[in-house]
Motif scaffolding. Structure first.
Motif, PDB file in Angstrom:
ATOM      1  N   HIS A 180      -8.220  -2.837   8.409  1.00 42.61           N
ATOM      2  CA  HIS A 180      -8.754  -1.499   8.166  1.00 42.61           C
ATOM      3  C   HIS A 180      -7.771  -0.655   7.340  1.00 42.61           C
ATOM      4  O   HIS A 180      -7.469   0.491   7.664  1.00 42.61           O
ATOM      5  N   LEU A 181      -7.286  -1.269   6.262  1.00 36.10           N
ATOM      6  CA  LEU A 181      -6.387  -0.603   5.335  1.00 36.10           C
ATOM      7  C   LEU A 181      -7.031  -0.581   3.962  1.00 36.10           C
ATOM      8  O   LEU A 181      -7.921  -1.378   3.661  1.00 36.10           O
ATOM      9  N   THR A 182      -6.581   0.313   3.097  1.00 35.89           N
ATOM     10  CA  THR A 182      -7.063   0.289   1.722  1.00 35.89           C
ATOM     11  C   THR A 182      -6.428  -0.899   0.998  1.00 35.89           C
ATOM     12  O   THR A 182      -5.350  -1.377   1.376  1.00 35.89           O
ATOM     13  N   THR A 183      -7.089  -1.373  -0.040  1.00 32.55           N
ATOM     14  CA  THR A 183      -6.562  -2.503  -0.804  1.00 32.55           C
ATOM     15  C   THR A 183      -5.220  -2.150  -1.435  1.00 32.55           C
ATOM     16  O   THR A 183      -4.313  -2.991  -1.492  1.00 32.55           O
ATOM     17  N   SER A 184      -5.076  -0.924  -1.919  1.00 26.71           N
ATOM     18  CA  SER A 184      -3.813  -0.520  -2.530  1.00 26.71           C
ATOM     19  C   SER A 184      -2.677  -0.540  -1.509  1.00 26.71           C
ATOM     20  O   SER A 184      -1.541  -0.908  -1.840  1.00 26.71           O
ATOM     21  N   THR A 185      -2.979  -0.163  -0.261  1.00 22.28           N
ATOM     22  CA  THR A 185      -1.964  -0.205   0.791  1.00 22.28           C
ATOM     23  C   THR A 185      -1.557  -1.641   1.082  1.00 22.28           C
ATOM     24  O   THR A 185      -0.367  -1.939   1.257  1.00 22.28           O
ATOM     25  N   VAL A 186      -2.532  -2.540   1.105  1.00 27.09           N
ATOM     26  CA  VAL A 186      -2.235  -3.958   1.331  1.00 27.09           C
ATOM     27  C   VAL A 186      -1.352  -4.488   0.208  1.00 27.09           C
ATOM     28  O   VAL A 186      -0.377  -5.212   0.450  1.00 27.09           O
TER      29      VAL A 186
END
Length: 220
Positions: A180-186
Motif C-alpha cells: 500500500h505504497l506509491t510506486t515512486s516510494t517503492v
C-alpha cells in the motif's frame, strides 16, 4: 502488447520459443536473431520490451550482446535462456544487468510468465540456475554470510519488507500494491536497498535475498 526479440543460433529453438510466447495474446515476436550482432541490430531497429537471449552463439555471443544492449539508452529487458547446468557467462550477464536467468527446460507457462514478470520490473531466477550462481557469485561461507547479514541489518523495517518482496521477483507495481505504497516510494526504497547491499541491480539483490533464505525455491 509486449514486443519480444528472440536471439538464438538454432532455427528450431527460435521457432519453438516463438510458438510458445505467441500463444499469449499480450506478446508478439517482432524479430529473430541468429547471433549477438543481429540481436543488437534488431533491438535497435524494433526497440523491444524484452530480448530472450541465448548465451552460446557465434560471433558476438549472448554475453557480448547483453553487455552492449544494456548500455543503450532505454534498453530492453534481457532474459537469459541457457541449456547449461552452469555457464560462467551467466555470472557476467548478471553483473551486466540481465533481468533473469532460465534453463530452456521450462514449461510454456513459465516462459510466458517470465516475460511478463521482467517487463513489470520483476526478476526471474530459475532455482537450478540460482543455486549454481550462488556457488560462483555468492561463494557461500561464514565470512560471506556475516558480511551480507551486516549489510542487510542496515535496512530499515520498511526496506526489509520491500527487500523480501523484491527477492521474490516482484516488480515495483506489485510491491506497491502489497505494501500500500506509491510506486515512486517503492522505487526510492529499492534504490536505497541497492546502495545498502552494495549491489548494482535488482537481480543481484534477489540473489542476496536467496542467500538469506528470503527467495522461494519454487517458480520458473
Amino acid at each position: 502488447m509486449i514486443n519480444v526479440v528472440i536471439a538464438d543460433d538454432d532455427d528450431l529453438v527460435r521457432a519453438g520459443i516463438r510458438a510458445i510466447v505467441e500463444t499469449s495474446p499480450e506478446i508478439t515476436v517482432v524479430a529473430e536473431a541468429g547471433n549477438g550482432g543481429e540481436a543488437i541490430a534488431q533491438a535497435r531497429k524494433w526497440r523491444p520490451d524484452v530480448v530472450l537471449m541465448d548465451l552460446d552463439m557465434p560471433r558476438c555471443d549472448g554475453l557480448c550482446a547483453t553487455r552492449r544492449l544494456l548500455t543503450e539508452p532505454d534498453p530492453p529487458k534481457v532474459l537469459v535462456l541457457t541449456t547449461f547446468g552452469m555457464d560462467e557467462n551467466i555470472t557476467a550477464a548478471l553483473h551486466a544487468g540481465a533481468s533473469g536467468f532460465l534453463m530452456k527446460q521450462l514449461t510454456p507457462q513459465q516462459l510466458i510468465h517470465a516475460v511478463s514478470t521482467v517487463v513489470a520490473g520483476g526478476t526471474v531466477l530459475s532455482p537450478a540456475v540460482t543455486q549454481q550462481l550462488l556457488t560462483h557469485v555468492a561463494r557461500p561461507g561464514s565470512q560471506r554470510k556475516a558480511r551480507i547479514r551486516a549489510m542487510a541489518a542496515k535496512l530499515s523495517e520498511r526496506e526489509r519488507e520491500v527487500f523480501g518482496l523484491l527477492g521474490q521477483g516482484l516488480g515495483n507495481a506489485e510491491i506497491s500494491e502489497q505494501l500500500h505504497l506509491t510506486t515512486s516510494t517503492v522505487k526510492t526504497h529499492v534504490s536505497r536497498i541497492l546502495v545498502k547491499l552494495e549491489v548494482e541491480n535488482r537481480t543481484q539483490a534477489a540473489l542476496v535475498a536467496f542467500e538469506l533464505d528470503l527467495l522461494p525455491a519454487t517458480g520458473a
